[in-house]
Write a protein that holds these residues in place. Sequence first.
Motif, PDB file in Angstrom:
ATOM      1  N   SER A  93      -3.719  -0.623   5.599  1.00  0.00           N
ATOM      2  CA  SER A  93      -4.622   0.761   4.761  1.00  0.00           C
ATOM      3  C   SER A  93      -4.400   1.381   4.759  1.00  0.00           C
ATOM      4  N   ARG A  94      -4.358   2.405   3.921  1.00  0.00           N
ATOM      5  CA  ARG A  94      -4.311   3.363   4.154  1.00  0.00           C
ATOM      6  C   ARG A  94      -3.609   4.312   5.070  1.00  0.00           C
ATOM      7  N   SER A  98       1.868  -0.346  -9.393  1.00  0.00           N
ATOM      8  CA  SER A  98       1.122  -1.194  -9.057  1.00  0.00           C
ATOM      9  C   SER A  98       1.670  -2.666  -9.713  1.00  0.00           C
ATOM     10  N   SER A 141       0.671  -1.119  -0.410  1.00  0.00           N
ATOM     11  CA  SER A 141      -0.355  -0.194  -0.077  1.00  0.00           C
ATOM     12  C   SER A 141       0.515   1.413  -0.131  1.00  0.00           C
ATOM     13  N   GLN A 168       2.470   6.450  -1.626  1.00  0.00           N
ATOM     14  CA  GLN A 168       0.976   5.000  -1.067  1.00  0.00           C
ATOM     15  C   GLN A 168       0.542   5.581  -2.654  1.00  0.00           C
ATOM     16  N   SER A 218      -2.829   4.935  -2.781  1.00  0.00           N
ATOM     17  CA  SER A 218      -4.416   5.279  -2.422  1.00  0.00           C
ATOM     18  C   SER A 218      -4.222   6.768  -1.882  1.00  0.00           C
TER      19      SER A 218
END
Length: 126
Positions: A100-101, A72, A30, A50, A52
Motif C-alpha cells: 500500500s501507499r 509502472s 508501489s 511512489q 500512487s
Amino acid sequence: QLQASGGGLVMPGGSLRLSCAASERTFSPSAMGWFRQVPGKEREFVAAFQWSGRNIRYSEAVKGRFTISGSSAERAVYLQMNSLRPEDTAVYYCAARGGSRMITSLLSAQTSYPYWGQGTLVTVSS
C-alpha cells in the motif's frame, strides 16, 4: 530482483542517468528509491518515487540537480543526475517495495524497502 545500471566515471558538472528495474514480472512495486554509500560512511537517502499520487522526495543534497522518474509498465525507476559534483561519488543502490501507499516522509527511510539492488558505482572526478 532489482537490476541497477548506468553508473560510471564523469567529470564535475557532467550528467549520468541511472536505471533500476524489477526483473520479477509478478512484482509490482508501489515505491522505488535511490540511496548511496561512500566507503566508511552510512548509506544515505537520495530520492524516491511512489506511483500512487506520484509522490516524489529528494534529499537536500541533490534537490534541484537530480530528477527521479518511474515507469509502472517497466517496473523501473530512473535517476537523472545533472551538475554532478565530486561529493556525489558513491555506490548508488536502488530499493523497492510493494504493498500500500506510504506517507511521504517514510519514502526516505531505508527500512521502508525490503528489496535492494546490487549497487552501481558513480565516480565524479576530473
